[in-house]
Design a protein around this motif. Structure first.
Motif, PDB file in Angstrom:
ATOM      1  N   GLY A 143       0.726  -1.186   0.278  1.00 13.35           N
ATOM      2  CA  GLY A 143      -0.103  -0.049  -0.492  1.00 13.35           C
ATOM      3  C   GLY A 143       0.792   0.951   0.261  1.00 13.35           C
ATOM      4  O   GLY A 143       0.487   2.464  -0.910  1.00 13.35           O
ATOM      5  N   ASP A 172      10.600   2.718   4.839  1.00 15.02           N
ATOM      6  CA  ASP A 172      10.343   1.296   5.585  1.00 15.02           C
ATOM      7  C   ASP A 172      11.076   0.621   6.412  1.00 15.02           C
ATOM      8  O   ASP A 172      12.789   1.305   5.525  1.00 15.02           O
ATOM      9  CB  ASP A 172      10.377   0.400   4.234  1.00 15.02           C
ATOM     10  CG  ASP A 172       9.283  -0.731   4.503  1.00 15.02           C
ATOM     11  OD1 ASP A 172       8.606  -0.739   4.951  1.00 15.02           O
ATOM     12  OD2 ASP A 172       9.953  -1.862   5.404  1.00 15.02           O
ATOM     13  N   TYR A 217       4.022 -14.769  -0.610  1.00 13.08           N
ATOM     14  CA  TYR A 217       3.603 -16.016  -1.641  1.00 13.08           C
ATOM     15  C   TYR A 217       3.137 -14.701  -2.555  1.00 13.08           C
ATOM     16  O   TYR A 217       3.958 -13.607  -3.744  1.00 13.08           O
ATOM     17  CB  TYR A 217       3.113 -16.882  -1.174  1.00 13.08           C
ATOM     18  CG  TYR A 217       3.433 -18.287  -0.046  1.00 13.08           C
ATOM     19  CD1 TYR A 217       4.854 -18.285  -0.058  1.00 13.08           C
ATOM     20  CD2 TYR A 217       3.533 -17.455   1.255  1.00 13.08           C
ATOM     21  CE1 TYR A 217       5.300 -18.629   0.836  1.00 13.08           C
ATOM     22  CE2 TYR A 217       4.886 -17.993   2.174  1.00 13.08           C
ATOM     23  CZ  TYR A 217       5.692 -18.753   1.478  1.00 13.08           C
ATOM     24  OH  TYR A 217       6.368 -18.998   2.716  1.00 13.08           O
TER      25      TYR A 217
END
Ligand code: FAD
Length: 413
Positions: A11, A30, A41
């Protein structure tokens, strides 16, 4: 306008990419030091998520995304099995399905490329506050606060930003523990290869044990036949499976295991619950490095419970607001659509504090509805799994599934 984004998952990166494309001044922080060194996955992107992405990233990147993704329409119908491997039924025809599956690492890498140098990795946000003039700021243990006209928490299910805004955690454990792994098709015996086939499947047994086996083939089932653009991590037909159990004292020790030990313990747990060994081949032949545990967290399904704060210069999106278990394959898509909606409202907003508050208020209203919709779908499967963990549910599953399997066999004669 300067926008500070806390979290560069799906997002946050989608938001950073879209804002940058529209000429906003943006910085995405981040804690990860490498976008590819992340778990995960495949991510399902439905038509709406793809439409949102088309607006957020450049056409050239979107083409690479399609060249790296696996088309659901090329898969056979999903199958439903019992714990003995007997076929109970099929899902709907997928030939007109527009959704695609893509490796989470590939999607994150493409989005990170779109954000470019506005993505700051290895930066852990330790809190948020307001400067003397009310400007929101991201705080760091290893550097000066970073102010922005708008601060967006895209920091996932354990969001620090949303928790601070709401004054409490925005989600709670859903009561299910999941374990994932990947197994290549050619690791299976021919019989099992044929039973599972080029399709996804779900088996549910008594006591809430369930095994989802997702089929991913970004090469054979490529959405766009452009091998020179392909960036998929998955390079051949692969089953990405997810084992699910209600959280209990019996599953607690599994959370602390890794690799071969975890894989074997999972298989043993299914065997204790009397699953047939052939249904567990996909699990037993998994790459042990791929096997990992994750807890399902879920926010409320009620729209009015989501983003319970007054609109202002600090907001949040994605799992931070509407943490969604993976059972509907819609969490990442919803985060991307949140990002597209926020970019659109900011683009249309005039200048000044009031215009910003109006834009955020509209964005949050749409996000509440979107979040409630995906959570309602995801929680349906969670509740179904949990229902088989009651004495009545267990008895009904044991008694009912052979009957379903027999009826299916008769109907094919
Ligand atoms: C490791 C991982 C693997 C996943 N695997 C799958 C999968 O295989 N299939 C699937 O459908 N969904 C998966 N998901 C969930 C899916 O990616 C999310 O539901 C969806 O992307 C929602 O996006 P988001 O941006 O809200 O949150 P996320 O994608 O979870 O991103 C949150 C980001 O915030 C960062 N962050 C958190 N706190 C801080 C902080 N204090 N400072 C700086 N950075 C911070 C995290 O490092 C993370 O990158 C996974 C999520 C994670 C984190």
């Amino acid at each position: 306008m300067r926008v500070v984004v806390v979290g560069g998952g799906i997002g946050g990166l989608a938001l950073g990419a879209g804002l940058r494309r529209q000429g906003f001044d943006v910085a995405v922080f981040d804690r990860d030091t490498d976008v590819t060194a992340t778990g995960g996955y495949h991510i399902t992107l439905d038509g709406r998520a793809q439409a949102a992405l088309r607006g957020l990233i450049a056409p050239e990147l979107f083409e690479r995304l399609l060249a790296s993704a696996s088309a659901l329409r090329l898969r056979e119908r999903d199958a439903f099995w019992d714990r003995r491997g007997r076929l109970l039924g099929h899902g709907p025809d997928l030939s007109t399905e527009s959704s695609v599956d893509i490796d989470r690492i590939t999607l994150r890498s493409l989005l990170a490329e779109a954000v470019g140098e506005d993505l700051r990795l290895g930066r852990v946000v330790t809190g948020i506050d307001r400067a003397g003039d009310g400007t929101p700021r991201a705080l760091f243990a290893d550097g000066a606060p970073v102010p922005g006209d708008l601060l967006v928490g895209a920091d996932g299910a354990h969001s620090l930003v949303a928790r601070q805004l709401a004054g409490r955690p925005t989600n709670a454990p859903a009561g299910i523990i999941g374990f994932s792994g990947r197994t290549t098709l050619d690791a299976l015996d021919p019989g099992e290869r044929q039973r599972l086939g080029p399709r996804s499947g779900l088996a549910i047994g008594p006591r809430g044990a369930a095994l989802y086996v997702g089929f991913l083939d970004p090469v054979g089932n490529a959405v766009l036949g452009a091998p020179h653009l392909r960036m998929s991590i998955t390079t051949g037909p692969t089953y990405i499976w997810g084992a699910m159990f209600p959280e209990s004292a019996a599953t607690e020790p599994l959370r602390h295991l890794r690799g071969v030990e975890l894989r074997d313990a999972l298989s043993a747990r299914f065997r204790e619950l009397r699953w047939h060994p052939r249904t567990l081949e996909v699990l037993d032949r998994a790459d042990p490095h791929s096997v990992a545990a994750f807890r399902f967290n879920a926010a409320s399904t009620k729209a009015s419970d989501l983003a319970p704060w007054p609109a202002g210069p600090v907001t949040a999106l994605g799992d931070a607001v509407h943490a969604t278990p993976p059972t509907a394959g819609m969490g990442a898509g919803a985060a991307i659509r949140d990002a597209a909606s926020l970019v659109e409202h900011l683009r249309e907003a005039g200048t000044g504090e009031t215009a910003l508050a109006v834009a955020i208020s509209r964005f949050e209203a749409e996000m509440r509805v979107r979040g409630s919709e995906v959570l309602t779908l995801a929680m349906r499967t969670v509740r179904w799994i949990l229902a088989t963990d009651t004495p009545l549910g267990a008895a009904a599953t044991v008694a009912g599934t052979p009957l379903f399997a027999a009826l299916r066999r008769l109907s094919r004669r």
